[in-house]
Write a protein that holds these residues in place. Sequence first.
Motif, PDB file in Angstrom:
ATOM      1  N   ASP A 303       0.851  -1.190   0.000  1.00 18.05           N
ATOM      2  CA  ASP A 303       0.000   0.000   0.000  1.00 18.05           C
ATOM      3  C   ASP A 303       0.886   1.239   0.000  1.00 18.05           C
ATOM      4  OD1 ASP A 303      -1.886   1.986   0.351  1.00 18.05           O
ATOM      5  OD2 ASP A 303      -3.043   0.872   1.838  1.00 18.05           O
ATOM      6  N   LEU A 304       0.827   2.002  -1.113  1.00 17.48           N
ATOM      7  CA  LEU A 304       1.656   3.207  -1.275  1.00 17.48           C
ATOM      8  C   LEU A 304       0.815   4.464  -1.450  1.00 17.48           C
ATOM      9  CD1 LEU A 304       4.424   1.800  -3.616  1.00 17.48           C
ATOM     10  CD2 LEU A 304       4.871   3.092  -1.524  1.00 17.48           C
ATOM     11  N   ARG A 305      -0.449   4.416  -1.065  1.00 17.27           N
ATOM     12  CA  ARG A 305      -1.326   5.575  -1.249  1.00 17.27           C
ATOM     13  C   ARG A 305      -0.821   6.777  -0.459  1.00 17.27           C
ATOM     14  NH1 ARG A 305      -6.840   3.055   0.643  1.00 17.27           N
ATOM     15  NH2 ARG A 305      -5.342   2.041   2.037  1.00 17.27           N
ATOM     16  N   HIS A 306      -1.151   7.974  -0.978  1.00 19.76           N
ATOM     17  CA  HIS A 306      -0.850   9.233  -0.278  1.00 19.76           C
ATOM     18  C   HIS A 306       0.637   9.349   0.060  1.00 19.76           C
ATOM     19  CE1 HIS A 306      -5.016  10.575   0.193  1.00 19.76           C
ATOM     20  NE2 HIS A 306      -5.325   9.316   0.435  1.00 19.76           N
ATOM     21  N   ASN A 307       1.481   9.219  -0.967  1.00 24.74           N
ATOM     22  CA  ASN A 307       2.899   9.482  -0.802  1.00 24.74           C
ATOM     23  C   ASN A 307       3.310  10.577  -1.780  1.00 24.74           C
ATOM     24  OD1 ASN A 307       4.563   7.816   1.241  1.00 24.74           O
ATOM     25  ND2 ASN A 307       3.084   6.323   0.457  1.00 24.74           N
ATOM     26  N   ASN A 308       4.600  10.652  -2.105  1.00 23.41           N
ATOM     27  CA  ASN A 308       5.091  11.759  -2.920  1.00 23.41           C
ATOM     28  C   ASN A 308       5.874  11.264  -4.131  1.00 23.41           C
ATOM     29  OD1 ASN A 308       5.280  14.550  -3.376  1.00 23.41           O
ATOM     30  ND2 ASN A 308       7.312  14.660  -2.437  1.00 23.41           N
ATOM     31  N   LEU A 309       5.443  10.136  -4.708  1.00 22.73           N
ATOM     32  CA  LEU A 309       6.108   9.609  -5.899  1.00 22.73           C
ATOM     33  C   LEU A 309       5.748  10.492  -7.095  1.00 22.73           C
ATOM     34  CD1 LEU A 309       5.503   5.795  -5.358  1.00 22.73           C
ATOM     35  CD2 LEU A 309       7.602   7.089  -4.928  1.00 22.73           C
ATOM     36  N   VAL A 328      -1.351  -4.021  -5.382  1.00 23.02           N
ATOM     37  CA  VAL A 328      -0.764  -2.737  -4.995  1.00 23.02           C
ATOM     38  C   VAL A 328      -1.840  -1.663  -4.993  1.00 23.02           C
ATOM     39  CG1 VAL A 328      -0.090  -1.988  -7.317  1.00 23.02           C
ATOM     40  CG2 VAL A 328       1.217  -1.191  -5.364  1.00 23.02           C
ATOM     41  N   ARG A 329      -1.718  -0.728  -4.049  1.00 24.19           N
ATOM     42  CA  ARG A 329      -2.567   0.463  -3.990  1.00 24.19           C
ATOM     43  C   ARG A 329      -1.647   1.669  -4.073  1.00 24.19           C
ATOM     44  NH1 ARG A 329      -7.877  -0.603  -1.638  1.00 24.19           N
ATOM     45  NH2 ARG A 329      -8.066  -2.848  -1.282  1.00 24.19           N
ATOM     46  N   ILE A 330      -1.941   2.564  -5.031  1.00 25.00           N
ATOM     47  CA  ILE A 330      -0.958   3.601  -5.341  1.00 25.00           C
ATOM     48  C   ILE A 330      -1.597   4.947  -5.661  1.00 25.00           C
ATOM     49  CG2 ILE A 330      -0.768   3.265  -7.856  1.00 25.00           C
ATOM     50  CD1 ILE A 330       2.328   3.030  -7.310  1.00 25.00           C
ATOM     51  N   GLN A 331      -2.900   5.112  -5.319  1.00 25.17           N
ATOM     52  CA  GLN A 331      -3.571   6.377  -5.616  1.00 25.17           C
ATOM     53  C   GLN A 331      -2.952   7.537  -4.824  1.00 25.17           C
ATOM     54  OE1 GLN A 331      -5.281   3.567  -4.359  1.00 25.17           O
ATOM     55  NE2 GLN A 331      -7.448   3.750  -4.936  1.00 25.17           N
ATOM     56  N   TRP A 332      -3.275   8.760  -5.304  1.00 28.65           N
ATOM     57  CA  TRP A 332      -2.902   9.990  -4.616  1.00 28.65           C
ATOM     58  C   TRP A 332      -1.390  10.149  -4.476  1.00 28.65           C
ATOM     59  CZ3 TRP A 332      -6.940   6.970  -2.355  1.00 28.65           C
ATOM     60  CH2 TRP A 332      -8.218   7.433  -2.692  1.00 28.65           C
ATOM     61  N   ASN A 333      -0.695   9.933  -5.600  1.00 28.48           N
ATOM     62  CA  ASN A 333       0.717  10.257  -5.721  1.00 28.48           C
ATOM     63  C   ASN A 333       0.873  11.259  -6.866  1.00 28.48           C
ATOM     64  OD1 ASN A 333       2.877   8.609  -4.037  1.00 28.48           O
ATOM     65  ND2 ASN A 333       1.136   7.235  -4.396  1.00 28.48           N
ATOM     66  N   PRO A 334       1.834  12.180  -6.781  1.00 25.28           N
ATOM     67  CA  PRO A 334       1.929  13.250  -7.786  1.00 25.28           C
ATOM     68  C   PRO A 334       2.150  12.774  -9.217  1.00 25.28           C
ATOM     69  CG  PRO A 334       3.206  13.822  -5.834  1.00 25.28           C
ATOM     70  CD  PRO A 334       2.752  12.414  -5.651  1.00 25.28           C
ATOM     71  N   ALA A 357      -4.149  -7.322  -8.942  1.00 27.47           N
ATOM     72  CA  ALA A 357      -5.112  -6.370  -8.371  1.00 27.47           C
ATOM     73  C   ALA A 357      -4.435  -5.016  -8.260  1.00 27.47           C
ATOM     74  CB  ALA A 357      -5.611  -6.834  -7.007  1.00 27.47           C
ATOM     75  N   LEU A 358      -5.172  -3.967  -8.618  1.00 29.13           N
ATOM     76  CA  LEU A 358      -4.643  -2.601  -8.564  1.00 29.13           C
ATOM     77  C   LEU A 358      -5.687  -1.675  -7.971  1.00 29.13           C
ATOM     78  CD1 LEU A 358      -2.512  -0.442  -9.261  1.00 29.13           C
ATOM     79  CD2 LEU A 358      -3.491  -0.317 -11.557  1.00 29.13           C
ATOM     80  N   ASN A 359      -5.311  -0.977  -6.893  1.00 26.98           N
ATOM     81  CA  ASN A 359      -6.197  -0.017  -6.235  1.00 26.98           C
ATOM     82  C   ASN A 359      -7.535  -0.639  -5.874  1.00 26.98           C
ATOM     83  OD1 ASN A 359      -4.219   1.977  -6.489  1.00 26.98           O
ATOM     84  ND2 ASN A 359      -4.964   2.566  -8.516  1.00 26.98           N
ATOM     85  N   GLY A 360      -7.472  -1.881  -5.406  1.00 26.75           N
ATOM     86  CA  GLY A 360      -8.677  -2.554  -4.920  1.00 26.75           C
ATOM     87  C   GLY A 360      -9.493  -3.255  -5.985  1.00 26.75           C
ATOM     88  N   MET A 361      -9.065  -3.195  -7.262  1.00 27.50           N
ATOM     89  CA  MET A 361      -9.810  -3.820  -8.351  1.00 27.50           C
ATOM     90  C   MET A 361      -9.014  -4.995  -8.912  1.00 27.50           C
ATOM     91  SD  MET A 361     -12.561  -1.970  -8.541  1.00 27.50           S
ATOM     92  CE  MET A 361     -13.243  -2.363 -10.156  1.00 27.50           C
ATOM     93  N   LYS A 362      -9.707  -6.122  -9.101  1.00 26.83           N
ATOM     94  CA  LYS A 362      -9.069  -7.288  -9.686  1.00 26.83           C
ATOM     95  C   LYS A 362      -8.733  -7.044 -11.156  1.00 26.83           C
ATOM     96  CE  LYS A 362      -9.351 -10.028  -6.078  1.00 26.83           C
ATOM     97  NZ  LYS A 362      -8.136 -10.494  -5.377  1.00 26.83           N
ATOM     98  N   ILE A 363      -7.650  -7.637 -11.620  1.00 26.82           N
ATOM     99  CA  ILE A 363      -7.222  -7.524 -13.016  1.00 26.82           C
ATOM    100  C   ILE A 363      -7.380  -8.896 -13.662  1.00 26.82           C
ATOM    101  CG2 ILE A 363      -5.320  -6.961 -14.571  1.00 26.82           C
ATOM    102  CD1 ILE A 363      -4.040  -5.433 -12.179  1.00 26.82           C
TER     103      ILE A 363
END
Length: 494
Positions: A303-309, A328-334, A357-363
Amino acid sequence: METIPTRISLQSHLGTLRYRGPLPVWPNTTALGIEWDDETRGKHSGSHNGVAYFETSVPNSATFVKVGRKFDEKRSFLEALKERYAPEEVDELEKIDITFGNKVVERVGFDKIRKLQAQLDKLSLVALDQQCIAYPSDGLCSFCPSIQDLDLSRNLFDDLVDVAKIAAQLPRLRLLRLNGNRIISWELPEEYEHAFLNIQVISLASTLIPLESISNLPKLFPAARECSLASNYLDFADIYFSATWRSLQSLDLSYNRFTTIPSLKSPDGATLPITSLNVSHNSISEIQSTSGTEYTPNLKALDLRHNNLKAWKDIDTLASQFTTITDVRIQWNPFMDGLAYDDVQLAVIARWASLTALNGMKIDERERMNAEIFFMSKVAKRHAPDFDLDSPRWKQLCDIYGPPVDSEAAKKSSVLGIVVLIEGEEKRRKIPRGLTVEKLKILVSKWYKIPAAFAELVLIDDDGTELIFEDSLREIEYYGVVDGSKIKIRDKRR
């Protein structure tokens, strides 16, 4: 008079009393220096007029108050338990005396004790958060032997020993929450080293636990599967455990101050069995070329949400390093700023081969194929300039789908030559580049008298794989249509 430092509560506001003594501004009284858990109540870091009277763990979290302020009364574990879960019985107990002559022999009746025990001994989940508990109690095995899940968050424990004395009397205890307890001493004497032996879930968020105590957690909680260290102002590049934590599967490091994903290390380079790592709500701005992934070879969820990537190269580095990650969860990065959310999803899926799975959605397989084909077309058009064409991932994609068409003639041409398949017959057609699926369906309706609403377009790959054009607003190139592509037309009415 309590020793300093000690935990206090003033009108339900928790803090640590760190100073008792003179303050020149109050010459006729004693000053108390308090570091507040809620740092917004603070005005300084233990200094007044340039003189330091004490130090705080968190900057600008302290104030001085005059002695005489009445602190909230500290309580024992059993007092808080009775008040919350058997208040009526407590009232009755307080009223009963057993006397012989004029002498009071006992304060409570035996039948009332039995009734209280019957009310408490079935409790398996107990929440005693913010109850001003500071002391352990004896005899818990007889009153509440069934407790499995215990929340002692935001209380007033000074010493971990006091928590250990409670846990040692609860043989079924498996989940322990100590969030918000700014424990002053984390050391345990030998007689209580096994108090937490059976704990499977331990939550230590907002405890300000020091690094040396984090290092000792595998010894304190050897059976823990889940551990939360959220909101502890942690910013270390490496976290060393003094023993191999063989049971740990999930670690929560969210709401800290990490600038990169910390390496989790054990003695002698032993690997950790962690499968889930949460580093959301930090300040992670770069991914090191080596992030200690060799110590967590079983990691599946990140979980990498709300970081500064800020750069796509960080996503590529993650994908190349964390090859075991499937979720992986990666929303809310620049790096996502200014981009359509769907386009970001497709690009991350294409760049990171191991994701399911990406941001809570199955692929599913079709979504992955769509994403990879779309991404390759973007790369071919130079719309992904930061992607390394010498990377192993690009070679993988080209091995799967073949290198994309990238001739100057194809770039300059304003039309595409496609092969249309309908009812077993093939016919070559020329269509404009950039045509949407919806407009191609309109053309199909003119060519073959099939209403656009009932026309289904399917791209046929060289190996016979079929890809349905599901989004009518997308350009056909989104689905990988190039010069010479075969498109099958189906009439959905049949």
